[in-house]
Scaffold this motif. Structure first.
Motif, PDB file in Angstrom:
ATOM      1  N   GLU A  20      84.739 109.136  13.986  1.00 14.53           N
ATOM      2  CA  GLU A  20      86.174 108.887  14.161  1.00 14.53           C
ATOM      3  C   GLU A  20      86.447 108.301  15.544  1.00 14.53           C
ATOM      4  OE1 GLU A  20      89.883 110.211  16.109  1.00 14.53           O
ATOM      5  OE2 GLU A  20      88.213 111.598  16.092  1.00 14.53           O
ATOM      6  N   GLN A  21      85.825 108.858  16.553  1.00 16.82           N
ATOM      7  CA  GLN A  21      85.989 108.343  17.912  1.00 16.82           C
ATOM      8  C   GLN A  21      85.401 106.946  18.038  1.00 16.82           C
ATOM      9  OE1 GLN A  21      84.091 111.493  20.098  1.00 16.82           O
ATOM     10  NE2 GLN A  21      85.779 112.923  19.737  1.00 16.82           N
ATOM     11  N   GLY A  22      84.318 106.680  17.315  1.00 14.72           N
ATOM     12  CA  GLY A  22      83.743 105.337  17.302  1.00 14.72           C
ATOM     13  C   GLY A  22      84.702 104.317  16.718  1.00 14.72           C
ATOM     14  N   GLY A  23      85.438 104.713  15.689  1.00 10.03           N
ATOM     15  CA  GLY A  23      86.449 103.823  15.105  1.00 10.03           C
ATOM     16  C   GLY A  23      87.575 103.531  16.078  1.00 10.03           C
ATOM     17  N   VAL A  24      88.009 104.551  16.793  1.00 10.84           N
ATOM     18  CA  VAL A  24      89.053 104.361  17.809  1.00 10.84           C
ATOM     19  C   VAL A  24      88.536 103.422  18.895  1.00 10.84           C
ATOM     20  CG1 VAL A  24      90.453 105.504  19.584  1.00 10.84           C
ATOM     21  CG2 VAL A  24      90.166 106.583  17.336  1.00 10.84           C
ATOM     22  N   ALA A  25      87.315 103.653  19.344  1.00  9.28           N
ATOM     23  CA  ALA A  25      86.731 102.808  20.392  1.00  9.28           C
ATOM     24  C   ALA A  25      86.614 101.356  19.939  1.00  9.28           C
ATOM     25  CB  ALA A  25      85.362 103.352  20.804  1.00  9.28           C
ATOM     26  N   ALA A  26      86.207 101.147  18.707  1.00  3.86           N
ATOM     27  CA  ALA A  26      86.081  99.776  18.186  1.00  3.86           C
ATOM     28  C   ALA A  26      87.434  99.071  18.205  1.00  3.86           C
ATOM     29  CB  ALA A  26      85.513  99.801  16.770  1.00  3.86           C
ATOM     30  N   ARG A  27      88.478  99.776  17.808  1.00  4.27           N
ATOM     31  CA  ARG A  27      89.810  99.156  17.790  1.00  4.27           C
ATOM     32  C   ARG A  27      90.307  98.870  19.205  1.00  4.27           C
ATOM     33  NH1 ARG A  27      92.732  95.436  15.929  1.00  4.27           N
ATOM     34  NH2 ARG A  27      94.939  95.921  15.694  1.00  4.27           N
ATOM     35  N   VAL A  28      90.073  99.780  20.127  1.00  9.15           N
ATOM     36  CA  VAL A  28      90.476  99.561  21.522  1.00  9.15           C
ATOM     37  C   VAL A  28      89.770  98.325  22.076  1.00  9.15           C
ATOM     38  CG1 VAL A  28      90.383 100.503  23.875  1.00  9.15           C
ATOM     39  CG2 VAL A  28      91.117 101.965  21.975  1.00  9.15           C
ATOM     40  N   GLU A  29      88.482  98.183  21.758  1.00  7.53           N
ATOM     41  CA  GLU A  29      87.745  96.991  22.203  1.00  7.53           C
ATOM     42  C   GLU A  29      88.317  95.729  21.571  1.00  7.53           C
ATOM     43  OE1 GLU A  29      83.292  97.617  23.618  1.00  7.53           O
ATOM     44  OE2 GLU A  29      83.529  98.108  21.485  1.00  7.53           O
ATOM     45  N   GLN A  30      88.632  95.776  20.266  1.00 12.65           N
ATOM     46  CA  GLN A  30      89.220  94.610  19.587  1.00 12.65           C
ATOM     47  C   GLN A  30      90.513  94.177  20.255  1.00 12.65           C
ATOM     48  OE1 GLN A  30      89.776  96.035  15.592  1.00 12.65           O
ATOM     49  NE2 GLN A  30      87.775  95.317  14.900  1.00 12.65           N
ATOM     50  N   LEU A  31      91.278  95.140  20.720  1.00 14.06           N
ATOM     51  CA  LEU A  31      92.565  94.847  21.363  1.00 14.06           C
ATOM     52  C   LEU A  31      92.411  94.461  22.831  1.00 14.06           C
ATOM     53  CD1 LEU A  31      94.649  97.718  19.750  1.00 14.06           C
ATOM     54  CD2 LEU A  31      94.744  95.271  19.187  1.00 14.06           C
ATOM     55  N   GLY A  32      91.197  94.523  23.355  1.00 19.55           N
ATOM     56  CA  GLY A  32      90.943  94.124  24.738  1.00 19.55           C
ATOM     57  C   GLY A  32      91.403  95.133  25.767  1.00 19.55           C
ATOM     58  N   ALA A  33      91.576  96.390  25.347  1.00 20.86           N
ATOM     59  CA  ALA A  33      92.118  97.412  26.245  1.00 20.86           C
ATOM     60  C   ALA A  33      91.045  98.322  26.829  1.00 20.86           C
ATOM     61  CB  ALA A  33      93.153  98.248  25.496  1.00 20.86           C
ATOM     62  N   GLY A  34      89.783  98.026  26.568  1.00 19.74           N
ATOM     63  CA  GLY A  34      88.722  98.858  27.112  1.00 19.74           C
ATOM     64  C   GLY A  34      87.361  98.388  26.665  1.00 19.74           C
TER      65      GLY A  34
END
Length: 155
Positions: A86-100
């Motif tokens: 679940e945390q990996g999914g959150v991290a992937a989305r944050v990366e897609q959005l360029g926020a981390g």
């Protein structure tokens, strides 16, 4: 969490920097076992995360939904080390959005380099600012409750 070697790598990564670092280690780690603390590193079992994020330049997080959302809400770029899918999914989305950025390795050099990237590349700050603004414009809990009630009335 009981992750003493990881916390030690974080401390090594930020020593001899001008950064003021707050490390929250939970209740399973004896802070006295952490070695080579430098004057810029403060270790606590818990912290007021909201108060810290209101002033932070970067947030190294496991990327749980609450922590990630709080960091994004306050416009803080994330350095992420997910521990669950679940945390990996959150991290992937944050990366897609360029926020981390997700940590690729947990060596002190990799940690420091990733922190430097998110703090020095203005695109991360710009992208996370857009997300923070969208969170604030969403209407918060009241708007969410109103939406749920509207959906229930429509049935």
């Amino acid at each position: 969490n009981d992750m003493l070697p990881l916390y030690q790598a974080y401390i090594e990564a930020v020593k001899d920097t001008h950064w003021q670092v707050i490390l929250s280690v939970g209740d399973q780690v004896d802070a006295g076992k952490l070695q080579k603390l430098s004057e810029n590193v403060f270790v606590h079992s818990t912290v007021d995360q909201i108060a810290v994020l209101e002033k932070a330049d970067a947030f190294l997080t496991h990327c749980g939904m609450n922590s990630a959302s709080e960091g994004l809400y306050f416009g803080v770029p994330l350095v992420m080390l997910p521990q669950t899918s679940e945390q990996g999914g959150v991290a992937a989305r944050v990366e897609q959005l360029g926020a981390g950025l997700r940590l690729k390795k947990t060596t002190p050099e990799a940690i420091r380099g990733t922190l430097e990237t998110v703090m020095n590349d203005p695109s991360y700050r710009d992208d996370v600012k857009k997300i923070a603004e969208s969170f604030r414009a969403s209407g918060g809990a009241k708007a969410a409750a109103d939406c749920i009630e509207d959906c229930l009335r429509a049935k």
